[in-house]
Design an enzyme around this catalytic site. Structure first.
Site, PDB file in Angstrom:
ATOM      1  N   ASP A 166     -10.925   2.591   4.188  1.00 44.22           N
ATOM      2  CA  ASP A 166     -11.191   1.144   4.135  1.00 44.22           C
ATOM      3  C   ASP A 166     -12.696   0.876   4.031  1.00 44.22           C
ATOM      4  OD1 ASP A 166      -9.101  -0.702   4.023  1.00 44.22           O
ATOM      5  OD2 ASP A 166      -8.569  -0.390   6.136  1.00 44.22           O
TER       6      ASP A 166
ATOM      7  N   GLN B 177      -4.381  -1.838   9.649  1.00 40.97           N
ATOM      8  CA  GLN B 177      -4.338  -3.161   9.022  1.00 40.97           C
ATOM      9  C   GLN B 177      -4.906  -4.224   9.966  1.00 40.97           C
ATOM     10  OE1 GLN B 177      -3.560  -3.536   5.820  1.00 40.97           O
ATOM     11  NE2 GLN B 177      -3.859  -5.738   5.838  1.00 40.97           N
TER      12      GLN B 177
ATOM     13  N   LYS C 252       0.842  -1.207   0.000  1.00 40.97           N
ATOM     14  CA  LYS C 252       0.000   0.000   0.000  1.00 40.97           C
ATOM     15  C   LYS C 252       0.876   1.257   0.000  1.00 40.97           C
ATOM     16  CE  LYS C 252      -3.739  -2.561   2.190  1.00 40.97           C
ATOM     17  NZ  LYS C 252      -4.568  -2.860   3.366  1.00 40.97           N
TER      18      LYS C 252
HETATM   19  N1  GUN Z   1      -6.902  -7.094   6.185  1.00 35.62           N
HETATM   20  C1  GUN Z   1      -7.305  -7.810   5.121  1.00 35.62           C
HETATM   21  N2  GUN Z   1      -7.863  -6.996   4.191  1.00 35.62           N
HETATM   22  C2  GUN Z   1      -7.815  -5.752   4.691  1.00 35.62           C
HETATM   23  C3  GUN Z   1      -8.229  -4.488   4.184  1.00 35.62           C
HETATM   24  O1  GUN Z   1      -8.780  -4.338   3.102  1.00 35.62           O
HETATM   25  N3  GUN Z   1      -7.979  -3.430   5.003  1.00 35.62           N
HETATM   26  C4  GUN Z   1      -7.395  -3.559   6.220  1.00 35.62           C
HETATM   27  N4  GUN Z   1      -7.223  -2.451   6.949  1.00 35.62           N
HETATM   28  N5  GUN Z   1      -7.003  -4.711   6.717  1.00 35.62           N
HETATM   29  C5  GUN Z   1      -7.211  -5.807   5.954  1.00 35.62           C
END
Ligand code: GUN
Length: 291
Positions: A119, A96, A52
Protein backbone atom coordinates in the site's frame (compact mmCIF):
# COMPACT_ATOMS: atom_id res chain seq x y z
CA UNK A 1 -14.00 15.44 -24.47
CA UNK A 2 -12.33 12.05 -24.11
CA UNK A 3 -12.73 9.44 -21.40
CA UNK A 4 -9.79 8.31 -19.28
CA UNK A 5 -11.08 4.75 -19.25
CA UNK A 6 -9.71 3.10 -16.13
CA UNK A 7 -11.33 -0.23 -16.92
CA UNK A 8 -9.49 -0.45 -20.23
CA UNK A 9 -6.13 0.74 -18.87
CA UNK A 10 -6.31 -1.52 -15.82
CA UNK A 11 -7.20 -4.50 -18.00
CA UNK A 12 -4.10 -3.88 -20.11
CA UNK A 13 -1.93 -3.84 -16.96
CA UNK A 14 -3.57 -6.97 -15.57
CA UNK A 15 -3.13 -8.76 -18.91
CA UNK A 16 0.60 -7.96 -18.84
CA UNK A 17 0.89 -9.23 -15.26
CA UNK A 18 -0.99 -12.39 -16.18
CA UNK A 19 1.64 -13.19 -18.80
CA UNK A 20 4.47 -12.46 -16.34
CA UNK A 21 2.91 -14.74 -13.70
CA UNK A 22 2.41 -17.56 -16.19
CA UNK A 23 6.11 -17.21 -17.01
CA UNK A 24 7.07 -17.40 -13.31
CA UNK A 25 4.93 -20.50 -12.90
CA UNK A 26 6.46 -22.11 -15.99
CA UNK A 27 9.93 -21.50 -14.54
CA UNK A 28 8.89 -23.00 -11.20
CA UNK A 29 9.40 -19.66 -9.45
CA UNK A 30 7.41 -18.16 -6.63
CA UNK A 31 3.97 -16.74 -7.48
CA UNK A 32 3.05 -13.35 -5.98
CA UNK A 33 0.96 -13.67 -2.82
CA UNK A 34 -1.14 -10.83 -1.38
CA UNK A 35 -2.54 -11.02 2.14
CA UNK A 36 -5.46 -8.66 2.82
CA UNK A 37 -6.83 -7.96 6.28
CA UNK A 38 -10.40 -6.71 6.64
CA UNK A 39 -11.56 -5.63 10.09
CA UNK A 40 -15.32 -5.41 10.68
CA UNK A 41 -18.12 -5.21 8.12
CA UNK A 42 -17.87 -1.79 6.44
CA UNK A 43 -19.82 -2.24 3.18
CA UNK A 44 -17.50 -0.17 1.00
CA UNK A 45 -14.38 -1.84 2.44
CA UNK A 46 -15.93 -5.27 1.81
CA UNK A 47 -16.42 -4.32 -1.84
CA UNK A 48 -12.88 -2.95 -2.26
CA UNK A 49 -11.22 -5.96 -0.64
CA UNK A 50 -13.35 -8.36 -2.69
CA UNK A 51 -12.24 -6.53 -5.85
CA UNK A 52 -8.58 -6.85 -4.82
CA UNK A 53 -8.92 -10.59 -4.18
CA UNK A 54 -10.78 -11.02 -7.49
CA UNK A 55 -7.99 -9.24 -9.36
CA UNK A 56 -5.44 -11.61 -7.77
CA UNK A 57 -7.49 -14.60 -8.97
CA UNK A 58 -7.80 -13.15 -12.46
CA UNK A 59 -4.06 -12.58 -12.83
CA UNK A 60 -2.99 -15.83 -11.18
CA UNK A 61 -1.64 -14.39 -7.92
CA UNK A 62 -2.18 -16.19 -4.66
CA UNK A 63 -4.30 -14.28 -2.15
CA UNK A 64 -5.33 -14.71 1.47
CA UNK A 65 -8.23 -12.79 2.95
CA UNK A 66 -8.13 -12.48 6.72
CA UNK A 67 -11.38 -11.27 8.26
CA UNK A 68 -11.29 -10.00 11.81
CA UNK A 69 -14.11 -8.94 14.13
CA UNK A 70 -14.96 -5.23 14.46
CA UNK A 71 -14.10 -5.33 18.18
CA UNK A 72 -10.78 -7.19 17.85
CA UNK A 73 -8.09 -5.96 20.26
CA UNK A 74 -5.43 -3.87 18.53
CA UNK A 75 -2.68 -6.14 19.83
CA UNK A 76 -4.29 -9.14 18.12
CA UNK A 77 -4.31 -7.32 14.79
CA UNK A 78 -0.67 -6.30 15.29
CA UNK A 79 0.24 -9.91 16.08
CA UNK A 80 -1.48 -11.07 12.90
CA UNK A 81 0.56 -8.55 10.89
CA UNK A 82 3.79 -9.73 12.57
CA UNK A 83 2.88 -13.31 11.65
CA UNK A 84 2.43 -12.28 7.99
CA UNK A 85 5.68 -10.28 8.12
CA UNK A 86 7.59 -13.44 8.98
CA UNK A 87 5.76 -15.71 6.52
CA UNK A 88 8.18 -16.13 3.60
CA UNK A 89 5.32 -17.02 1.23
CA UNK A 90 3.56 -13.65 1.70
CA UNK A 91 4.82 -10.85 -0.58
CA UNK A 92 2.32 -8.10 0.13
CA UNK A 93 0.28 -7.16 3.19
CA UNK A 94 -2.59 -4.71 3.16
CA UNK A 95 -4.89 -3.71 5.97
CA UNK A 96 -8.01 -2.12 4.54
CA UNK A 97 -8.71 1.36 5.92
CA UNK A 98 -10.65 2.85 7.65
CA UNK A 99 -10.15 0.83 10.82
CA UNK A 100 -12.50 0.85 13.84
CA UNK A 101 -11.88 3.87 16.11
CA UNK A 102 -10.21 1.88 18.91
CA UNK A 103 -7.38 0.83 16.55
CA UNK A 104 -4.56 3.21 15.65
CA UNK A 105 -3.93 3.41 11.87
CA UNK A 106 -0.43 4.59 12.66
CA UNK A 107 0.44 1.58 14.85
CA UNK A 108 -0.94 -0.78 12.21
CA UNK A 109 0.89 0.83 9.30
CA UNK A 110 4.15 1.02 11.26
CA UNK A 111 3.94 -2.71 12.05
CA UNK A 112 3.87 -3.80 8.40
CA UNK A 113 7.32 -4.80 7.11
CA UNK A 114 8.28 -2.04 4.62
CA UNK A 115 9.43 -4.82 2.23
CA UNK A 116 5.80 -6.07 2.13
CA UNK A 117 4.12 -2.67 2.31
CA UNK A 118 2.32 -2.86 -1.05
CA UNK A 119 0.00 0.00 0.00
CA UNK A 120 3.06 2.26 0.34
CA UNK A 121 1.75 3.79 3.58
CA UNK A 122 4.72 2.95 5.88
CA UNK A 123 6.89 5.98 6.76
CA UNK A 124 9.88 4.21 5.15
CA UNK A 125 7.95 3.86 1.86
CA UNK A 126 6.72 7.47 2.05
CA UNK A 127 10.23 8.76 2.78
CA UNK A 128 11.64 6.84 -0.16
CA UNK A 129 8.88 8.16 -2.43
CA UNK A 130 9.56 11.76 -1.36
CA UNK A 131 13.24 11.27 -2.20
CA UNK A 132 12.40 9.70 -5.57
CA UNK A 133 13.92 6.34 -4.55
CA UNK A 134 12.52 2.97 -5.68
CA UNK A 135 9.65 2.02 -3.37
CA UNK A 136 5.99 1.03 -3.22
CA UNK A 137 3.88 4.00 -4.31
CA UNK A 138 0.38 4.20 -2.73
CA UNK A 139 -2.01 2.45 -5.07
CA UNK A 140 -4.44 5.27 -5.91
CA UNK A 141 -1.85 7.93 -6.85
CA UNK A 142 0.25 5.25 -8.58
CA UNK A 143 -2.84 4.13 -10.51
CA UNK A 144 -3.51 7.71 -11.61
CA UNK A 145 0.09 8.05 -12.87
CA UNK A 146 -0.35 4.76 -14.78
CA UNK A 147 -3.62 6.06 -16.25
CA UNK A 148 -1.93 9.28 -17.47
CA UNK A 149 0.87 7.16 -18.92
CA UNK A 150 -1.53 4.76 -20.63
CA UNK A 151 -3.37 7.56 -22.42
CA UNK A 152 -0.10 9.42 -23.15
CA UNK A 153 -1.31 12.58 -21.43
CA UNK A 154 1.28 15.36 -21.65
CA UNK A 155 1.79 16.72 -18.13
CA UNK A 156 5.16 18.55 -18.26
CA UNK A 157 4.87 22.24 -17.40
CA UNK A 158 1.17 21.98 -16.61
CA UNK A 159 -0.46 23.41 -13.52
CA UNK A 160 -1.99 20.59 -11.49
CA UNK A 161 -4.36 21.43 -8.66
CA UNK A 162 -4.79 18.59 -6.16
CA UNK A 163 -7.88 19.07 -4.00
CA UNK A 164 -7.35 17.07 -0.80
CA UNK A 165 -4.25 16.36 1.29
CA UNK A 166 -4.80 12.85 2.65
CA UNK A 167 -1.86 10.50 3.16
CA UNK A 168 -3.60 7.97 0.89
CA UNK A 169 -4.19 10.21 -2.14
CA UNK A 170 -3.72 14.01 -2.07
CA UNK A 171 -0.29 14.32 -0.52
CA UNK A 172 1.44 11.50 -2.46
CA UNK A 173 -0.32 12.68 -5.64
CA UNK A 174 1.15 16.15 -5.24
CA UNK A 175 4.64 14.70 -4.84
CA UNK A 176 4.40 12.37 -7.85
CA UNK A 177 3.03 15.06 -10.18
CA UNK A 178 5.89 17.39 -9.30
CA UNK A 179 8.63 14.76 -9.84
CA UNK A 180 11.09 15.17 -12.69
CA UNK A 181 9.59 12.25 -14.62
CA UNK A 182 7.07 11.52 -17.31
CA UNK A 183 4.24 11.74 -16.33
CA UNK A 184 5.20 14.47 -13.87
CA UNK A 185 6.99 17.81 -14.11
CA UNK A 186 3.81 19.65 -13.13
CA UNK A 187 3.59 22.82 -11.12
CA UNK A 188 1.45 21.63 -8.25
CA UNK A 189 -0.97 23.45 -5.95
CA UNK A 190 -2.53 21.54 -3.04
CA UNK A 191 -5.92 22.81 -1.90
CA UNK A 192 -7.65 21.61 1.27
CA UNK A 193 -10.47 22.36 3.69
CA UNK A 194 -8.80 25.58 4.91
CA UNK A 195 -7.98 26.92 1.43
CA UNK A 196 -9.65 30.24 0.69
CA UNK A 197 -11.28 30.51 -2.75
CA UNK A 198 -10.66 26.93 -3.99
CA UNK A 199 -12.58 27.93 -7.11
CA UNK A 200 -9.94 30.51 -8.09
CA UNK A 201 -7.19 27.86 -7.90
CA UNK A 202 -9.21 25.24 -9.77
CA UNK A 203 -10.04 27.70 -12.55
CA UNK A 204 -6.30 28.11 -13.21
CA UNK A 205 -5.69 24.35 -13.37
CA UNK A 206 -4.68 22.42 -16.48
CA UNK A 207 -5.17 19.25 -14.41
CA UNK A 208 -7.51 18.86 -11.42
CA UNK A 209 -7.22 15.86 -9.12
CA UNK A 210 -10.36 15.88 -6.98
CA UNK A 211 -9.70 13.79 -3.86
CA UNK A 212 -11.63 15.42 -1.04
CA UNK A 213 -14.49 12.94 -0.67
CA UNK A 214 -17.32 15.45 -1.15
CA UNK A 215 -19.77 14.29 -3.82
CA UNK A 216 -20.08 16.62 -6.84
CA UNK A 217 -17.95 19.33 -5.23
CA UNK A 218 -16.23 20.35 -8.48
CA UNK A 219 -18.73 22.20 -10.65
CA UNK A 220 -18.42 23.56 -14.20
CA UNK A 221 -17.75 27.13 -13.04
CA UNK A 222 -14.57 25.87 -11.27
CA UNK A 223 -13.11 24.30 -14.41
CA UNK A 224 -11.11 25.88 -17.23
CA UNK A 225 -12.05 24.94 -20.80
CA UNK A 226 -9.90 21.98 -21.93
CA UNK A 227 -8.81 20.92 -18.45
CA UNK A 228 -7.96 17.32 -17.55
CA UNK A 229 -10.11 16.03 -14.68
CA UNK A 230 -9.19 13.13 -12.42
CA UNK A 231 -12.03 12.23 -10.06
CA UNK A 232 -10.92 10.15 -7.08
CA UNK A 233 -14.20 10.48 -5.16
CA UNK A 234 -16.42 7.46 -4.77
CA UNK A 235 -19.13 8.15 -2.20
CA UNK A 236 -22.18 5.94 -1.75
CA UNK A 237 -25.33 8.06 -1.81
CA UNK A 238 -28.84 6.74 -1.10
CA UNK A 239 -30.84 5.79 -4.21
CA UNK A 240 -33.98 3.77 -3.58
CA UNK A 241 -34.51 3.16 -7.31
CA UNK A 242 -31.51 0.82 -7.29
CA UNK A 243 -31.34 -2.73 -6.03
CA UNK A 244 -28.28 -1.93 -3.90
CA UNK A 245 -30.04 1.10 -2.36
CA UNK A 246 -27.18 3.42 -3.29
CA UNK A 247 -25.33 4.92 -6.21
CA UNK A 248 -21.73 6.01 -6.45
CA UNK A 249 -20.94 9.69 -6.83
CA UNK A 250 -17.58 11.21 -7.63
CA UNK A 251 -16.19 14.49 -6.33
CA UNK A 252 -16.96 16.05 -9.73
CA UNK A 253 -20.39 17.02 -11.05
CA UNK A 254 -19.75 14.90 -14.13
CA UNK A 255 -22.62 15.85 -16.47
CA UNK A 256 -21.88 19.53 -16.09
CA UNK A 257 -18.06 19.37 -16.05
CA UNK A 258 -17.41 16.73 -18.75
CA UNK A 259 -18.37 18.93 -21.76
CA UNK A 260 -15.70 21.48 -20.74
CA UNK A 261 -12.82 19.00 -20.38
CA UNK A 262 -10.26 17.56 -22.76
CA UNK A 263 -10.12 14.35 -20.67
CA UNK A 264 -12.10 13.11 -17.68
CA UNK A 265 -12.29 9.96 -15.55
CA UNK A 266 -15.76 8.44 -15.08
CA UNK A 267 -17.05 7.24 -11.70
CA UNK A 268 -17.17 4.30 -11.50
CA UNK A 269 -14.69 2.95 -14.06
CA UNK A 270 -11.96 5.58 -13.80
CA UNK A 271 -9.57 5.75 -10.86
CA UNK A 272 -11.06 2.75 -8.97
CA UNK A 273 -9.88 -0.01 -11.33
CA UNK A 274 -6.49 1.72 -11.64
CA UNK A 275 -6.01 1.53 -7.85
CA UNK A 276 -6.42 -2.23 -8.08
CA UNK A 277 -4.06 -2.54 -11.05
CA UNK A 278 -1.43 -0.48 -9.19
CA UNK A 279 -1.76 -2.68 -6.11
CA UNK A 280 -1.24 -5.74 -8.33
CA UNK A 281 1.90 -4.15 -9.80
CA UNK A 282 3.24 -3.45 -6.30
CA UNK A 283 2.57 -7.04 -5.24
CA UNK A 284 4.32 -8.36 -8.33
CA UNK A 285 7.29 -6.07 -7.67
CA UNK A 286 7.53 -7.29 -4.06
CA UNK A 287 7.62 -10.89 -5.26
CA UNK A 288 10.21 -10.04 -7.93
CA UNK A 289 12.47 -8.64 -5.23
CA UNK A 290 12.40 -12.04 -3.53
CA UNK A 291 12.60 -14.24 -6.65
N1 GUN B 1 -8.92 2.64 1.98
C1 GUN B 1 -9.12 3.50 0.96
N2 GUN B 1 -8.12 3.38 0.05
C2 GUN B 1 -7.29 2.43 0.51
C3 GUN B 1 -6.08 1.87 0.00
O1 GUN B 1 -5.56 2.22 -1.05
N3 GUN B 1 -5.53 0.89 0.77
C4 GUN B 1 -6.07 0.50 1.95
N4 GUN B 1 -5.42 -0.45 2.64
N5 GUN B 1 -7.18 1.00 2.45
C5 GUN B 1 -7.78 1.97 1.73
Amino acid sequence: MQILDGKKASQAIKDELKIEVAQLAAEGKKIPHLAAILVGNNGASETYVAAKVKACDEIGFKSTLIRLEEDIAEVKLLNKISELNSDPDVDGILVQLPLPKHISDEEVINTIDPDKDVDGFHPVSVGRMVQGLPTFIPATPYGIMLLLEHFKIETAGKHAVVVGRSNIVGRPMSILLSENKNPGNCTVTVCHSKTKNIKDFCKQADIIVAALGKPEFITADMVKEGAIIIDVGITRTADTSRKTGFRLKGDVLYDEVAPKCSWITPVPGGVGPMTIAALMKNTYKSCQQKN
